[in-house]
Design an enzyme around this catalytic site. Structure first.
Site, PDB file in Angstrom:
ATOM      1  N   HIS A  28       1.013  -1.291  -0.033  1.00 27.04           N
ATOM      2  CA  HIS A  28      -0.204  -0.106  -0.077  1.00 27.04           C
ATOM      3  C   HIS A  28       0.865   1.426  -0.019  1.00 27.04           C
ATOM      4  O   HIS A  28       1.648   1.405   0.907  1.00 27.04           O
ATOM      5  CB  HIS A  28      -1.174   0.079   1.187  1.00 27.04           C
ATOM      6  CG  HIS A  28      -2.077  -1.289   1.226  1.00 27.04           C
ATOM      7  ND1 HIS A  28      -2.569  -1.510   2.240  1.00 27.04           N
ATOM      8  CD2 HIS A  28      -2.386  -1.754   0.102  1.00 27.04           C
ATOM      9  CE1 HIS A  28      -3.518  -2.421   1.801  1.00 27.04           C
ATOM     10  NE2 HIS A  28      -3.621  -2.513   0.638  1.00 27.04           N
TER      11      HIS A  28
ATOM     12  N   GLU B 111       1.341   3.768   3.306  1.00 28.91           N
ATOM     13  CA  GLU B 111       2.200   3.420   4.331  1.00 28.91           C
ATOM     14  C   GLU B 111       3.550   3.479   4.589  1.00 28.91           C
ATOM     15  O   GLU B 111       4.092   2.495   4.633  1.00 28.91           O
ATOM     16  CB  GLU B 111       1.568   1.656   4.541  1.00 28.91           C
ATOM     17  CG  GLU B 111       0.037   1.658   4.528  1.00 28.91           C
ATOM     18  CD  GLU B 111      -0.258   0.380   4.700  1.00 28.91           C
ATOM     19  OE1 GLU B 111       0.497  -0.554   4.320  1.00 28.91           O
ATOM     20  OE2 GLU B 111      -1.793  -0.021   4.740  1.00 28.91           O
TER      21      GLU B 111
ATOM     22  N   HIS C 131       3.301  -3.714   7.167  1.00 28.70           N
ATOM     23  CA  HIS C 131       1.936  -2.630   6.698  1.00 28.70           C
ATOM     24  C   HIS C 131       2.141  -1.529   7.567  1.00 28.70           C
ATOM     25  O   HIS C 131       2.640  -1.957   8.794  1.00 28.70           O
ATOM     26  CB  HIS C 131       0.689  -3.298   6.602  1.00 28.70           C
ATOM     27  CG  HIS C 131       0.357  -4.046   5.365  1.00 28.70           C
ATOM     28  ND1 HIS C 131      -0.268  -3.304   4.291  1.00 28.70           N
ATOM     29  CD2 HIS C 131       1.001  -5.194   4.876  1.00 28.70           C
ATOM     30  CE1 HIS C 131      -0.094  -4.350   2.916  1.00 28.70           C
ATOM     31  NE2 HIS C 131       0.270  -5.465   3.566  1.00 28.70           N
TER      32      HIS C 131
ATOM     33  N   GLU D  39       1.745  -5.296  11.438  1.00 33.33           N
ATOM     34  CA  GLU D  39       1.237  -3.985  11.210  1.00 33.33           C
ATOM     35  C   GLU D  39       2.034  -3.066  12.335  1.00 33.33           C
ATOM     36  O   GLU D  39       2.234  -3.445  13.423  1.00 33.33           O
ATOM     37  CB  GLU D  39      -0.365  -3.847  11.579  1.00 33.33           C
ATOM     38  CG  GLU D  39      -1.078  -4.848  10.480  1.00 33.33           C
ATOM     39  CD  GLU D  39      -1.642  -3.954   9.528  1.00 33.33           C
ATOM     40  OE1 GLU D  39      -1.630  -2.601   9.420  1.00 33.33           O
ATOM     41  OE2 GLU D  39      -2.196  -4.582   8.557  1.00 33.33           O
TER      42      GLU D  39
END
Length: 636
Positions: free
Chosen positions: A247, A250, A345, A418
């Site tokens: 992404h 990010e 991420h 994450e």
């Protein structure tokens, strides 16, 4: 050039206005981003004056679609959606210049598509200027996130700011930007720094749709003897695959990946052990086109790449196709075995760092899958176990972790790591510490340490011997002590001044041995203390216990009647004399009246005890009163 990282604040030529440049400065370019758009008050035209703000996002990773003046100092800002996909609008990165000193503004970002975020829990925009190039977060008192009735019930992010320098160019962003050019510059630096000692190899895995490099780093020092092994002997080489920046918005994930790379190619003993035993395949930027364009999630074609791993084609998503080919080649090899596939991420709705995993019908595989997150939680103080989740959601079927667990071998552990865009909780569970670049680097280093601990846990690597660990600690302590002894700042040790010493004002005068006998033994009325005995001539009350013994001996020789156990008293008992008489009287009676010897009574003295004044319970007045009572007893 694509290989050189450029700071948009250093593009001063973009902001230098000529005399005839103001009329043509209101255009838009850069795939919908504003480009040198000057906002004038209503009714004004011509050359822009100082204080007419100029917005620009036509640079790498920039995102701002439109700016409108809605009040005297209020501006509505509209984010540009992802290319070919109007659904995602969250990332912003733009610059403002042509400001007036001490000019106050209020920016409203009115079209954010993600209502569940951390703007109400500590997340604030970042700002820097050309004279202060270090990113800083805005104060929480200046940032507001709310649902606005004036904007059709949409959520609005508002933040106030004061421009303090007219010559500066100010840049605002959601998080620390990490551009494609910065990655290329970093890889060029570490590649040139390693020299003849090749700790990693760099190659281009594939070219993106806009002809940008998708780099692949291979970090290992596995010997040729180990590479000659095969899977049948169960002596294969284990591979860890790390993917990042699927992404595009990010950016904190790129900082985590850089921290991991720096640790693995560095000189740390843990990094050396990992390089000698395992192979790391790292793709630091899977979506370079989306990063360059400033998209939120999608690539150039408007597709969310972390939902298309199972259907990605060679023509629309060549990056996914190349990564899948690499994974299948390693998985089918007789020399290599993939142990981990970790996708990095950043999260904008939860604090801390945490892991998403999979669920399996095989109980043993699922239990093995739980080991790594638990070890990572013990190594990372910012890990939040409550956010960790293991599922098999069909909506996430196109994600990397779901694709890996379904299409690769059963030995593969696929995770999504994450890290929050905001911060993490401290030990009290209430205070939030916001992340910076160093904090993200630390997460990458903790990831490498956890990998070493995992392989020791499953007996792939030997556990260190206790004596070796202790010797290393002693060596570190000696080195630390040696560095402190050679400090640049020298402090001169001055000799201690020779001061006269005297005894304490209260010595052993108040310490006495009491014999509670029946005859002649008196008791003092000073709280149960024995009566004070006179001092020897020439002695003082500060002379200690030795003079006190001398004083007691002198008093006994001068007044033998006061001690019932003196030789004179015993002689008087043998002659039947009066115990209270003097020395001369007892001699006179001894020659006159004794006809029968009376047996001497045996008097056993009671157990002695010590009476001590507790100085902690005495005040200055009571101590003086106690000293006066001793002096009065001496005079008597």
């Amino acid at each position: 050039m694509l290989g050189i990282a450029c700071d948009p604040l250093q593009h001063t030529s973009m902001y230098e206005r000529g005399s005839d440049d103001s009329e043509d400065s209101d255009g838009e370019g850069g795939l919908g981003n504003v480009s040198r758009v000057i906002i004038r008050p209503p009714g004004q035209s011509g050359k822009a004056k100082r204080g007419h703000l100029c917005f620009d996002a036509a640079f790498e990773t920039g995102n701002l679609g439109k700016a409108e003046l809605v009040g005297e100092f209020e501006y509505d800002l509209f984010l540009r959606p992802d290319t070919c996909n109007p659904r995602f609008r969250f990332w912003f990165n733009f610059t403002v210049d042509n400001v007036k000193q001490d000019q106050r503004v209020l920016f409203h970002i009115v079209n954010i598509s993600k209502s569940r975020n951390l703007f109400s829990s500590g997340l604030t925009p970042l700002v820097k200027s050309s004279s202060r190039p270090k990113w800083q977060r805005l104060s929480k008192r200046q940032v507001f996130f709310y649902r606005s009735a004036m904007h059709q019930g949409h959520y609005v992010l508002s933040f106030a700011f004061i421009f303090d320098k007219e010559e500066d160019v100010y840049q605002f962003a959601l998080a620390w930007p990490y551009s494609y050019s910065r990655l290329q510059s970093y890889l060029n630096v570490i590649d040139a720094r390693q020299g003849s000692d090749k700790r990693f190899t760099r190659c281009v895995l594939v070219k993106s749709l806009q002809n940008r490099n998708v780099d692949l780093l291979t970090i290992d020092h596995v010997t040729a003897k180990q590479r000659s092994t095969n899977r049948l002997d169960r002596s294969f080489i284990r591979v860890i695959v790390v993917l990042c920046r699927t992404h595009s918005s990010e950016a904190p994930a790129s900082h985590v990946c850089q921290g991991l790379i720096e640790f693995l190619v560095g000189n740390h003993p843990i990094a050396a052990v990992l390089r000698d035993n395992f192979v790391f395949k790292i793709v630091p930027m899977v979506n370079p086109d989306g990063v360059f364009l400033g998209n939120n999630r999608c690539n150039l074609m408007g597709q969310d790449m972390n939902r298309n791993w199972h259907i990605g084609s060679e023509f629309t998503q060549p990056e996914l196709h190349a990564v899948k080919g690499m994974l299948k080649e390693l998985d089918n090899s007789d020399t290599y075995q993939i142990d981990f596939v970790i996708d990095l991420h950043a999260n904008s709705s939860m604090h801390g760092c945490f892991i998403y995993g999979n669920t399996y019908e095989d109980v043993y595989r699922y239990e093995r899958h739980l080991v790594f997150p638990r070890l990572f939680a013990s190594n990372a103080p910012d890990y939040v176990a409550d956010h960790t989740m293991f599922n098999a959601d069909e909506r996430k079927a196109g994600s990397m972790r779901r694709f890996s667990c379904e299409r690769l071998s059963d030995t593969v552990n696929a995770y999504t790591l994450e890290v929050s865009m905001a911060g993490h909780y401290l030990k009290d569970g209430k205070t939030i510490s916001l992340y910076n670049e160093d904090g993200y680097y630390r997460v990458g280093r903790n990831l490498a340490r956890t990998l070493l601990q995992y392989y020791r846990f499953i007996n792939i690597l030997p556990m260190p011997i206790v004596t070796e660990v202790r010797s290393k600690r002693r060596g570190r302590n000696r080195h630390a002590h040696h560095s402190r002894s050679r400090s640049k700042t020298r402090y001169e040790v001055k000799p201690r001044p020779k001061t006269p010493r005297c005894h304490a004002p209260i010595a052993y005068t108040n310490l006495s041995i009491c014999y509670d006998s029946g005859g002649g033994g008196g008791s003092s009325d000073e709280g149960g203390f024995s009566p004070a005995r006179p001092l020897a001539p020439g002695s003082s009350c500060f002379s200690g216990y030795r003079n006190y013994r001398r004083a007691a001996t002198a008093s006994c020789s001068a007044h033998p009647g006061h001690d019932q156990y003196s030789p004179f008293a015993l002689g008087a008992l043998k002659t039947g004399s009066d115990h209270g008489g003097g020395v001369g009287g007892s001699k006179g009676k001894r020659s006159a009246a004794v006809t029968i010897e009376v047996p001497l009574p045996v008097n056993v003295p009671p157990k002695p005890y010590l009476s001590i004044i507790d100085l902690n319970q005495l005040t200055r007045g009571s101590l003086k009163l106690k000293s006066n009572s001793f002096d009065a007893a001496d005079r008597r």
